[in-house]
Design a protein around this motif. Structure first.
Motif, PDB file in Angstrom:
ATOM      1  N   GLY A  19     -18.917  13.469 -11.243  1.00 27.51           N
ATOM      2  CA  GLY A  19     -19.656  12.374 -10.647  1.00 27.51           C
ATOM      3  C   GLY A  19     -19.224  12.144  -9.217  1.00 27.51           C
ATOM      4  N   ARG A  20     -19.715  11.068  -8.644  1.00 25.80           N
ATOM      5  CA  ARG A  20     -19.508  10.782  -7.227  1.00 25.80           C
ATOM      6  C   ARG A  20     -18.040  10.620  -6.866  1.00 25.80           C
ATOM      7  N   LYS A  21     -17.236  10.085  -7.765  1.00 26.57           N
ATOM      8  CA  LYS A  21     -15.835   9.812  -7.461  1.00 26.57           C
ATOM      9  C   LYS A  21     -14.866  10.788  -8.144  1.00 26.57           C
ATOM     10  N   PHE A  22     -15.403  11.896  -8.608  1.00 26.12           N
ATOM     11  CA  PHE A  22     -14.589  12.891  -9.324  1.00 26.12           C
ATOM     12  C   PHE A  22     -13.458  13.406  -8.434  1.00 26.12           C
ATOM     13  N   ALA A  23     -13.795  13.855  -7.228  1.00 26.02           N
ATOM     14  CA  ALA A  23     -12.779  14.396  -6.309  1.00 26.02           C
ATOM     15  C   ALA A  23     -11.768  13.326  -5.932  1.00 26.02           C
ATOM     16  N   GLN A  24     -12.240  12.095  -5.819  1.00 25.29           N
ATOM     17  CA  GLN A  24     -11.375  10.970  -5.487  1.00 25.29           C
ATOM     18  C   GLN A  24     -10.311  10.762  -6.568  1.00 25.29           C
ATOM     19  N   VAL A  25     -10.751  10.834  -7.812  1.00 24.46           N
ATOM     20  CA  VAL A  25      -9.831  10.664  -8.944  1.00 24.46           C
ATOM     21  C   VAL A  25      -8.805  11.788  -8.962  1.00 24.46           C
ATOM     22  N   LEU A  26      -9.238  13.024  -8.722  1.00 30.72           N
ATOM     23  CA  LEU A  26      -8.308  14.156  -8.721  1.00 30.72           C
ATOM     24  C   LEU A  26      -7.284  14.032  -7.595  1.00 30.72           C
ATOM     25  N   ALA A  27      -7.722  13.553  -6.441  1.00 27.52           N
ATOM     26  CA  ALA A  27      -6.800  13.389  -5.315  1.00 27.52           C
ATOM     27  C   ALA A  27      -5.739  12.341  -5.647  1.00 27.52           C
ATOM     28  N   GLY A  28      -6.145  11.246  -6.258  1.00 24.11           N
ATOM     29  CA  GLY A  28      -5.183  10.226  -6.667  1.00 24.11           C
ATOM     30  C   GLY A  28      -4.223  10.740  -7.714  1.00 24.11           C
ATOM     31  N   ALA A  29      -4.749  11.516  -8.666  1.00 25.96           N
ATOM     32  CA  ALA A  29      -3.904  12.083  -9.715  1.00 25.96           C
ATOM     33  C   ALA A  29      -2.882  13.053  -9.128  1.00 25.96           C
ATOM     34  N   ARG A  30      -3.312  13.855  -8.170  1.00 30.47           N
ATOM     35  CA  ARG A  30      -2.397  14.806  -7.536  1.00 30.47           C
ATOM     36  C   ARG A  30      -1.225  14.082  -6.901  1.00 30.47           C
ATOM     37  N   GLU A  31      -1.529  13.012  -6.181  1.00 28.89           N
ATOM     38  CA  GLU A  31      -0.489  12.242  -5.499  1.00 28.89           C
ATOM     39  C   GLU A  31       0.522  11.659  -6.486  1.00 28.89           C
ATOM     40  N   ILE A  32       0.041  11.076  -7.557  1.00 28.14           N
ATOM     41  CA  ILE A  32       0.929  10.386  -8.496  1.00 28.14           C
ATOM     42  C   ILE A  32       1.682  11.357  -9.391  1.00 28.14           C
ATOM     43  N   PHE A  33       1.018  12.387  -9.882  1.00 24.79           N
ATOM     44  CA  PHE A  33       1.707  13.366 -10.730  1.00 24.79           C
ATOM     45  C   PHE A  33       2.839  14.046  -9.966  1.00 24.79           C
ATOM     46  N   LEU A  34       2.585  14.400  -8.713  1.00 25.78           N
ATOM     47  CA  LEU A  34       3.620  15.062  -7.932  1.00 25.78           C
ATOM     48  C   LEU A  34       4.750  14.100  -7.578  1.00 25.78           C
ATOM     49  N   ARG A  35       4.446  12.834  -7.466  1.00 21.08           N
ATOM     50  CA  ARG A  35       5.473  11.851  -7.135  1.00 21.08           C
ATOM     51  C   ARG A  35       6.296  11.433  -8.354  1.00 21.08           C
ATOM     52  N   ASP A  36       5.616  11.205  -9.483  1.00 18.67           N
ATOM     53  CA  ASP A  36       6.267  10.597 -10.646  1.00 18.67           C
ATOM     54  C   ASP A  36       6.424  11.513 -11.849  1.00 18.67           C
ATOM     55  N   GLY A  37       5.871  12.731 -11.780  1.00 24.21           N
ATOM     56  CA  GLY A  37       5.915  13.598 -12.946  1.00 24.21           C
ATOM     57  C   GLY A  37       4.828  13.230 -13.937  1.00 24.21           C
ATOM     58  N   PHE A  38       4.747  14.002 -15.018  1.00 21.01           N
ATOM     59  CA  PHE A  38       3.684  13.759 -16.002  1.00 21.01           C
ATOM     60  C   PHE A  38       3.931  12.483 -16.788  1.00 21.01           C
ATOM     61  N   GLU A  39       5.116  12.355 -17.363  1.00 24.04           N
ATOM     62  CA  GLU A  39       5.415  11.199 -18.198  1.00 24.04           C
ATOM     63  C   GLU A  39       5.447   9.909 -17.378  1.00 24.04           C
ATOM     64  N   GLY A  40       5.962   9.998 -16.146  1.00 29.36           N
ATOM     65  CA  GLY A  40       6.106   8.796 -15.332  1.00 29.36           C
ATOM     66  C   GLY A  40       4.819   8.330 -14.672  1.00 29.36           C
ATOM     67  N   ALA A  41       3.821   9.189 -14.631  1.00 26.65           N
ATOM     68  CA  ALA A  41       2.559   8.819 -13.981  1.00 26.65           C
ATOM     69  C   ALA A  41       1.801   7.818 -14.845  1.00 26.65           C
ATOM     70  N   SER A  42       1.460   6.678 -14.264  1.00 26.36           N
ATOM     71  CA  SER A  42       0.726   5.657 -15.014  1.00 26.36           C
ATOM     72  C   SER A  42      -0.737   5.641 -14.603  1.00 26.36           C
ATOM     73  N   VAL A  43      -1.581   5.213 -15.529  1.00 27.00           N
ATOM     74  CA  VAL A  43      -3.008   5.110 -15.262  1.00 27.00           C
ATOM     75  C   VAL A  43      -3.261   4.135 -14.120  1.00 27.00           C
ATOM     76  N   ASP A  44      -2.524   3.030 -14.110  1.00 27.91           N
ATOM     77  CA  ASP A  44      -2.698   2.037 -13.046  1.00 27.91           C
ATOM     78  C   ASP A  44      -2.419   2.636 -11.678  1.00 27.91           C
ATOM     79  N   ASP A  45      -1.327   3.398 -11.567  1.00 23.30           N
ATOM     80  CA  ASP A  45      -0.966   3.980 -10.275  1.00 23.30           C
ATOM     81  C   ASP A  45      -1.982   5.039  -9.841  1.00 23.30           C
TER      82      ASP A  45
END
Length: 206
Positions: free
Chosen positions: A12-38
């Motif tokens: 959808g329209r915000k698909f790439a946006q969601v992936l970019a946010g996920a990339r930032e948080i997963f790389l910062r906090d790891g898989f377990e530490g990454a929260s949906v809110d962040d």
């Protein structure tokens, strides 16, 4: 997030946006530490929007890794001069392989997959399929060009591609994984690049 087994990913329209946010948080906090809110906050979307695309965190992580790996593999292929001598092509590929495996992205994803391999073995399998395995297939394509031009004599292209990829990791990868070094000089990288190409061409060059 609920279990995302057999869930079809919605674009959808915000698909790439969601992936970019996920990339930032997963790389910062790891898989377990990454929260949906962040992740939602980094992506600039609501939690409801994030869930509408990815009802499962594993699904989000694997799609993020797959898209990033495909982007990097395409970049390598797009920047290679396929008309160049085979040794030059391999030197260029080796340089990009080393830069990739030493990147913050690759190091973080590797550590996440290894760290979560017991609880979530599908993470490692999916990353291998979308990352290293896809890279080997692209390398096989280049080696096939060398064979068709008579520059290389190879009977098992898949094995040769794997061998070259491993030669490019010599010395540097283990030192990085075991935290012996975070960065490497151009001299250290060129030593591995030239060693990999010289050994490969000595075995398969015509």
């Amino acid at each position: 997030m609920p279990d995302g087994t057999n869930v079809e990913i919605k674009r959808g329209r915000k698909f790439a946006q969601v992936l970019a946010g996920a990339r930032e948080i997963f790389l910062r906090d790891g898989f377990e530490g990454a929260s949906v809110d962040d992740i939602a906050r980094a992506a600039g979307v609501s939690k409801a929007t994030l869930y509408s695309y990815f009802p499962d965190k594993r699904l989000l992580f694997m799609e993020m890794a797959k898209v990033e790996c495909a982007r990097q593999a395409n970049h390598v292929m797009d920047t290679i001069d396929r008309s160049a001598p085979m040794a030059d092509i391999l030197r260029s590929v080796s340089r990009q392989i080393i830069d990739l495996i030493m990147s913050d992205f690759a190091r973080s994803i590797f550590r996440i997959c290894v760290g979560e391999s017991t609880r979530f073995p599908d993470l490692g399998r999916e990353f291998y399929t979308s990352g290293p395995q896809m890279g080997r297939k692209r390398l096989t394509e280049l080696l096939r060009i060398g064979v068709s031009r008579g520059d290389l004599r190879i009977t098992d292209l898949d094995l040769a591609a794997e061998q070259f990829a491993q030669l490019c990791k010599a010395d540097l990868f283990d030192r990085m994984v075991f935290n012996m070094a975070d960065t490497f000089t151009d001299v250290e990288k060129e030593r591995v690049i030239h060693g990999a190409v010289d050994m490969f061409m000595a075995r398969y060059g015509t």
